[in-house]
Design a protein around this motif. Sequence first.
Motif, PDB file in Angstrom:
ATOM      1  N   MET A  71       0.835  -1.045   0.135  1.00 31.11           N
ATOM      2  CA  MET A  71      -0.008  -0.061  -0.129  1.00 31.11           C
ATOM      3  C   MET A  71       0.830   1.237   0.003  1.00 31.11           C
ATOM      4  O   MET A  71       0.540   2.384  -0.596  1.00 31.11           O
ATOM      5  CB  MET A  71      -0.940  -0.004   1.259  1.00 31.11           C
ATOM      6  CG  MET A  71      -2.081  -0.955   1.047  1.00 31.11           C
ATOM      7  SD  MET A  71      -2.828  -1.361  -0.551  1.00 31.11           S
ATOM      8  CE  MET A  71      -3.658   0.746  -0.288  1.00 31.11           C
ATOM      9  N   THR A  72       2.243   1.306   0.463  1.00 30.05           N
ATOM     10  CA  THR A  72       3.002   2.350   0.569  1.00 30.05           C
ATOM     11  C   THR A  72       3.436   2.622  -0.927  1.00 30.05           C
ATOM     12  O   THR A  72       3.365   3.758  -1.491  1.00 30.05           O
ATOM     13  CB  THR A  72       4.347   2.071   1.024  1.00 30.05           C
ATOM     14  OG1 THR A  72       3.851   1.959   2.629  1.00 30.05           O
ATOM     15  CG2 THR A  72       5.090   3.177   0.978  1.00 30.05           C
ATOM     16  N   ALA A  73       3.518   1.456  -1.499  1.00 34.82           N
ATOM     17  CA  ALA A  73       3.946   1.788  -3.188  1.00 34.82           C
ATOM     18  C   ALA A  73       2.820   2.265  -3.911  1.00 34.82           C
ATOM     19  O   ALA A  73       2.583   2.922  -4.704  1.00 34.82           O
ATOM     20  CB  ALA A  73       4.453   0.397  -3.749  1.00 34.82           C
ATOM     21  N   TYR A  74       1.624   1.655  -3.675  1.00 36.94           N
ATOM     22  CA  TYR A  74       0.313   1.796  -4.282  1.00 36.94           C
ATOM     23  C   TYR A  74      -0.222   3.419  -3.985  1.00 36.94           C
ATOM     24  O   TYR A  74      -0.421   4.193  -4.843  1.00 36.94           O
ATOM     25  CB  TYR A  74      -0.880   1.062  -3.900  1.00 36.94           C
ATOM     26  CG  TYR A  74      -2.146   1.453  -4.315  1.00 36.94           C
ATOM     27  CD1 TYR A  74      -2.640   1.575  -5.554  1.00 36.94           C
ATOM     28  CD2 TYR A  74      -3.027   2.232  -3.580  1.00 36.94           C
ATOM     29  CE1 TYR A  74      -3.831   2.086  -6.060  1.00 36.94           C
ATOM     30  CE2 TYR A  74      -4.236   2.680  -3.991  1.00 36.94           C
ATOM     31  CZ  TYR A  74      -4.629   2.554  -5.303  1.00 36.94           C
ATOM     32  OH  TYR A  74      -5.775   3.149  -5.699  1.00 36.94           O
ATOM     33  N   GLY A  75       0.023   3.840  -2.779  1.00 32.15           N
ATOM     34  CA  GLY A  75      -0.129   5.153  -2.470  1.00 32.15           C
ATOM     35  C   GLY A  75       0.641   6.312  -3.138  1.00 32.15           C
ATOM     36  O   GLY A  75       0.360   7.115  -3.685  1.00 32.15           O
ATOM     37  N   ALA A  76       1.866   5.991  -3.302  1.00 34.20           N
ATOM     38  CA  ALA A  76       2.909   6.817  -3.992  1.00 34.20           C
ATOM     39  C   ALA A  76       2.282   6.947  -5.363  1.00 34.20           C
ATOM     40  O   ALA A  76       2.361   8.027  -6.077  1.00 34.20           O
ATOM     41  CB  ALA A  76       4.312   6.147  -3.920  1.00 34.20           C
ATOM     42  N   LYS A  77       1.949   5.856  -6.039  1.00 33.19           N
ATOM     43  CA  LYS A  77       1.573   6.031  -7.435  1.00 33.19           C
ATOM     44  C   LYS A  77       0.281   6.659  -7.568  1.00 33.19           C
ATOM     45  O   LYS A  77      -0.123   7.392  -8.481  1.00 33.19           O
ATOM     46  CB  LYS A  77       1.393   4.481  -7.942  1.00 33.19           C
ATOM     47  CG  LYS A  77       0.704   4.119  -9.474  1.00 33.19           C
ATOM     48  CD  LYS A  77       0.578   2.770  -9.728  1.00 33.19           C
ATOM     49  CE  LYS A  77       1.924   1.951  -9.799  1.00 33.19           C
ATOM     50  NZ  LYS A  77       1.783   0.468  -9.931  1.00 33.19           N
ATOM     51  N   ALA A  78      -0.642   6.255  -6.660  1.00 33.19           N
ATOM     52  CA  ALA A  78      -1.944   6.905  -6.609  1.00 33.19           C
ATOM     53  C   ALA A  78      -2.061   8.614  -6.435  1.00 33.19           C
ATOM     54  O   ALA A  78      -2.594   9.225  -7.057  1.00 33.19           O
ATOM     55  CB  ALA A  78      -2.823   6.513  -5.389  1.00 33.19           C
ATOM     56  N   LYS A  79      -1.051   8.922  -5.816  1.00 30.81           N
ATOM     57  CA  LYS A  79      -0.940  10.521  -5.626  1.00 30.81           C
ATOM     58  C   LYS A  79      -0.604  10.948  -6.691  1.00 30.81           C
ATOM     59  O   LYS A  79      -0.660  12.439  -7.000  1.00 30.81           O
ATOM     60  CB  LYS A  79       0.003  10.934  -4.511  1.00 30.81           C
ATOM     61  CG  LYS A  79      -0.261  10.474  -3.039  1.00 30.81           C
ATOM     62  CD  LYS A  79       0.608  10.849  -2.003  1.00 30.81           C
ATOM     63  CE  LYS A  79       0.223  10.601  -0.562  1.00 30.81           C
ATOM     64  NZ  LYS A  79       1.421  10.750   0.468  1.00 30.81           N
ATOM     65  N   THR A  80       0.139  10.478  -7.502  1.00 31.63           N
ATOM     66  CA  THR A  80       0.626  10.758  -9.005  1.00 31.63           C
ATOM     67  C   THR A  80      -0.540  10.897  -9.962  1.00 31.63           C
ATOM     68  O   THR A  80      -0.730  11.565 -11.181  1.00 31.63           O
ATOM     69  CB  THR A  80       1.805  10.261  -9.688  1.00 31.63           C
ATOM     70  OG1 THR A  80       1.548   8.960  -9.956  1.00 31.63           O
ATOM     71  CG2 THR A  80       2.966  10.232  -8.437  1.00 31.63           C
ATOM     72  N   ILE A  81      -1.743   9.933  -9.833  1.00 31.37           N
ATOM     73  CA  ILE A  81      -2.744   9.721 -10.892  1.00 31.37           C
ATOM     74  C   ILE A  81      -4.103  10.586 -10.113  1.00 31.37           C
ATOM     75  O   ILE A  81      -4.466  11.217 -11.199  1.00 31.37           O
ATOM     76  CB  ILE A  81      -3.108   8.218 -10.658  1.00 31.37           C
ATOM     77  CG1 ILE A  81      -2.062   7.478 -11.292  1.00 31.37           C
ATOM     78  CG2 ILE A  81      -4.258   8.061 -11.538  1.00 31.37           C
ATOM     79  CD1 ILE A  81      -2.193   5.804 -11.051  1.00 31.37           C
ATOM     80  N   PRO A 134      -6.843  14.344  -0.639  1.00 29.02           N
ATOM     81  CA  PRO A 134      -6.504  15.461   0.130  1.00 29.02           C
ATOM     82  C   PRO A 134      -5.117  15.136   0.569  1.00 29.02           C
ATOM     83  O   PRO A 134      -4.162  14.204   0.300  1.00 29.02           O
ATOM     84  CB  PRO A 134      -7.262  14.683   1.634  1.00 29.02           C
ATOM     85  CG  PRO A 134      -7.596  13.644   1.253  1.00 29.02           C
ATOM     86  CD  PRO A 134      -7.828  13.402  -0.320  1.00 29.02           C
ATOM     87  N   GLY A 135      -4.469  16.418   1.153  1.00 23.28           N
ATOM     88  CA  GLY A 135      -2.858  16.180   1.231  1.00 23.28           C
ATOM     89  C   GLY A 135      -2.417  15.115   2.362  1.00 23.28           C
ATOM     90  O   GLY A 135      -1.315  14.758   2.312  1.00 23.28           O
TER      91      GLY A 135
END
Length: 518
Positions: free
Chosen positions: A470-480, A485-486
């Motif tokens: 989920m850390t890896a997915y979260g980083a990707k999601a923030k770019t998409i 929210p911040g």
Amino acid sequence: MKKIYILITILAFTAASCKKSFIDLSPNDSVSPGTFYKTESDFRQAIAAAYAPLQDLSVNDYFTSEMRSDNAHYQPYPSNRGTAYVQREAISDWVDDPTNAYTNAVYFHCYNGISRSNIVIGRLAAVNLDVNVKNDIDGQAKFLRAWNYFKLVRLFGAVPLYLKEVTNAQEAFLPRSTVDQVYTQIIADANDAIKELAPPAKFPQSGQATKGSATMLLADVYMTQKKYAEAETLLSTLPAMGYGLNAEYADAFSTTNKNSKESIFEIQFLQGTDKGTQPSNFIYQFLPRTKNTGIITTFGTTVVATDNSGTGGWNTPTQDLIDSYESGDKRLDASIGIAEGTYNTSDLFTITANKSIVNYTPADGKVGVPYIKKYLHTHITANNTNDNWPVYRYSGALLLLAEAQNEQGKSGQALTNLNTVRARAGLPASTATDQANLRAVIMHERRVELAFENQRWHDLVRTGTAIPVMTAYGAKAKTIYKFLPGNAFGINNNRLLFPIPQSERELNPDLTQNPGYF
């Protein structure tokens, strides 16, 4: 199957959670509990009522058990910041708190099912009925109690352990039992259910829990506890009960093939408007928000169209999941479709075409929004569908068995079970034999085989992979997702559990809160 849908009078006096309302047992419009609970018919009605909260749970659990993961997200709605939208989005974004109505609903619905199961178990012990009848009803009630506690302990950790009918205020307010105590009770109930319930008598099944349902539940518990040998022993008994894979993946979800040989347990729904019918409407929640669903929800000459702008937009498949399907995997097209169209200034979607996801490229000026297709089947009235919700399927059992075997170093046996599932999906056999590599292959297979069946989050947590994945997915999601929210995706160990509902803690001062929540 209609036994599961019976509407009975005791619904009026069973409570939604462990609160003071539990002791209000005799409202004016219900049968007195002192005169009910006498005959087999009474108890058959009572056990049917114990299944009913599963239906309510199914329309909330995908937020906590699917959208919390890397499988699904939501369609943004920046022009409407109402509480209902913000709270549902918060679960997917990892910013929910103890007042979130949707995580709380999962907690309450589970306890509602537990309360009704406790009433059946306690009252049944005091009556003289045929032993086979008592075993069947008691076994179903204990399966339901065990399943609900298993859901609670995985999502909320230590929870109050109610094991009998609440009859006074003192009994209604218990402190949290330890996780080990909850699991001990789950295992005891599941073992009783295995002993008392019979295997499926025929296929299609009735929709009630069976020995197979309880066996699968206990194996799932043992896998969570890393008791791999015990899980393997249990899972290996399922073929003799008649379970097997359907010919095609989509057959497992077809409304004309409900409770098939692949179904170990599924939550029952019945379309229609007659008394006793309880329809589902999953597809209308999972399509993008639109004023007209008709292009997707019209079947032949039967036009079914509605405005789902107040209900849709949830459990949208992520690109991360879509990209994880191997080339030629038949499950992709069976599981996910594309609604093509455009957004208006109110953030609502106008659907202009229903497209296959395989090799999809948007038409000029159009946007393709993926939606969960496995719950799209013929129906004649909007928001009134016949789809059941799968809880345990035989393909999932095979993959769990492969996992149990691999963890014990039995890679050859694990590959046999893994490749049985892959073959149906149209994929070549895996040849991975290294334990770590095979572990990753099995986890990937569970992800795509069981997508949108509320298994992914639990798989991530029990295998210890939730934080890195989920850390890896979260980083990707923030770019998409530019609308996040911040503080979205603040991934940490505390948030592997959801918070105890604040409303419960206000009623019961003995309830502590999970770390990281206030």
